[in-house]
Enzyme design. Sequence first.
Site, mmCIF file in Angstrom:
data_model
loop_
_atom_site.group_PDB
_atom_site.id
_atom_site.type_symbol
_atom_site.label_atom_id
_atom_site.label_comp_id
_atom_site.label_asym_id
_atom_site.label_seq_id
_atom_site.Cartn_x
_atom_site.Cartn_y
_atom_site.Cartn_z
ATOM 1 N N GLU A 1 -9.658 0.783 5.609
ATOM 2 C CA GLU A 1 -9.695 -0.593 5.087
ATOM 3 C C GLU A 1 -9.444 -1.541 6.244
ATOM 4 O OE1 GLU A 1 -7.010 -1.652 1.830
ATOM 5 O OE2 GLU A 1 -7.511 0.214 0.779
ATOM 6 N N GLU B 1 -2.176 4.470 0.089
ATOM 7 C CA GLU B 1 -0.991 3.740 0.548
ATOM 8 C C GLU B 1 0.273 4.088 -0.234
ATOM 9 O OE1 GLU B 1 -1.775 -0.441 0.815
ATOM 10 O OE2 GLU B 1 -3.227 -0.194 2.438
ATOM 11 N N ASP C 1 -3.365 -3.466 -6.281
ATOM 12 C CA ASP C 1 -3.945 -4.797 -6.223
ATOM 13 C C ASP C 1 -5.293 -4.872 -6.936
ATOM 14 O OD1 ASP C 1 -4.351 -7.464 -5.250
ATOM 15 O OD2 ASP C 1 -5.547 -6.658 -3.597
ATOM 16 N N TYR D 1 -4.500 -4.700 8.336
ATOM 17 C CA TYR D 1 -4.964 -6.079 8.124
ATOM 18 C C TYR D 1 -4.374 -6.990 9.189
ATOM 19 C CZ TYR D 1 -6.947 -4.553 3.706
ATOM 20 O OH TYR D 1 -7.713 -3.916 2.759
#
Length: 584
Positions: free
Chosen positions: A491, A402, A158, A455
Amino acid sequence: MVSTWHCGGGIMIWALFQSDSGTGPVLEMPVPASYNDITQDSMLRDFIGWVWYEREVQVPSRWVKDEGTRVVLRVGSAHYYSVVWVNGIQVAEHEGGHLPFEADIGGVIREDPTVPCRITIAVNNTLTLTSLPPGTITHMNDRTKYPGGYFVQNIFFDFFNYAGIHRPVLLYTTPKVYVDDITVFTDFADSTGLVKYKVSVKGASSANLKVTLMDKDGHCVATSSGPSGVLKVADVMLWWPYLMHDNPGYLYSMEVQLSASDGQSTFEDVYALPVGIRTVNVTSTQFLINNKPFYFHGVNKHEDSDIRGKGLDWPLIVKDFNLIKWLGANSFRTSHYPYAEEIMQMCDRHGIVVIDECPGVGIKDIRSFGNASLAHHLSVMDELVGRDKNHPSVVMWSVANEPAAEMPPADYYFSTLIKHTKMLDPSRPVTFITDSNYARDKGAPYVDVICVNSYFSWYHDPGHMEVIPIQLKTQFENWFGKYKKPIIQSEYGADAVPGLHSDPPMMFTEEYQKNVLQSYHSVFDEKRKQYVIGELIWNFADFMTAQGITRVVGNKKGIFTRQRQPKSAAFILRERYWRLANAT
Ligand code: GCB
């Protein structure tokens, strides 16, 4: 290294080759910089393929005349695959962005000393299943839909796939017999510091080596001779992280003086290396620096800014360090690739602790777990550890971000990769960053520290911040329960478009971002008394991404805008980080 000559600190002429027979437009292109955002041409912004840089430089004539001088061309980084020629002769080929490579060009420039030195660098940014990061290409050939046809580079990460020559291109010299490399491992016992060193010499089978260690004031504190040994430093000043000590980032200077002879000529070389004396250890619940518990309160970053993309930019680097210190952050992760050496040197000097990540981001396709991919990944780790092994600021290696760690080949892949990294550097812990399910992650058994991204209330249960406490607690308890290893929340965060407000908070507003952070923080506070050893916000600043329906001109999870102005969340974090710093 005796002298350097910047040949990339200005404009290189750039040409886009459109076919085998002809070149495309020739443009002025600054180096270092990504080429994507420099022009008004969207074709160049999204370009995939070969670009060519070329520049003539006048090399000092004493370099050319003196056969005892080794002339080296060094490229700080070029994305992704590069071939380099000097005066039309190929001198280097390198696969991978984010890391330097070099070539001895003395022989080539001496062939005809009357011509200037023409440096040509071809760079191809195409990502494949075996590159790091990996990527694939899709061709849109259906002429009923796409009149001209086009192709896209698919990426599984990303951030914008910026390309070009991202870091300085230099010429430097050494004598023919020279200090090629130094490795140091540091330790201490009571008040005595220990610097175990190894020097590698090239160009001769033997050389006299004198090693001196000097303190910050230039006083000699230890000496030795020979290619390996241990320097003992009385009343050692340890290297401490920012905010952990009154005098963070203390560096000694190690100087290696070489003298050698090949029977006809004598050679002298000097190599100076900043050395920070510190130790790193991990227990099942703590991360120890100099035997004291260290809590990471920091950020994830990107090398990213307006116009220059990923090009090295000194004002930006210094501004970022000022913001990191303003924030009270003591650490960052080089998400998702190695950063410029200049940044690592700043971290050493300022005591900013680094988790040093290789470009192993987006390993999602099972075909990227094959032998060719693994072999490339191992060699990227060789290059990364080779470059960064002596930085005291680097306390842990991260081999990936990831990956699809639940896939069956991930077991062999990560056990091999992590074993290899530990063989290269037995002094630092190794991790990778996971977003997999704790029960099925096949790489986690091999890491020293669990680094987990989540998240909650963003990608899962969007809009429902009330889920954060229970889901986050469960996340920590599951991972610790299974592995009994310390955990970093590597994160967490939420997008906020600066200036967008709503109460009650809604996604993409500054209030929502603030509230997500605060909900995470209350769980961190409970768990950091047990085994949570750090929290790294995603992200330090907004950054550019590929175009897509979830990205409004880039990723907006920064607590600073891309122009480095604070959103409301920055003040929340600042208050928290200073409180954490004062509490330890
Ligand atoms: C992640 C990735 C990071 C992304 C971030 C996001 O898990 O590691 O590269 O930018 O999430 O904002 O989606």
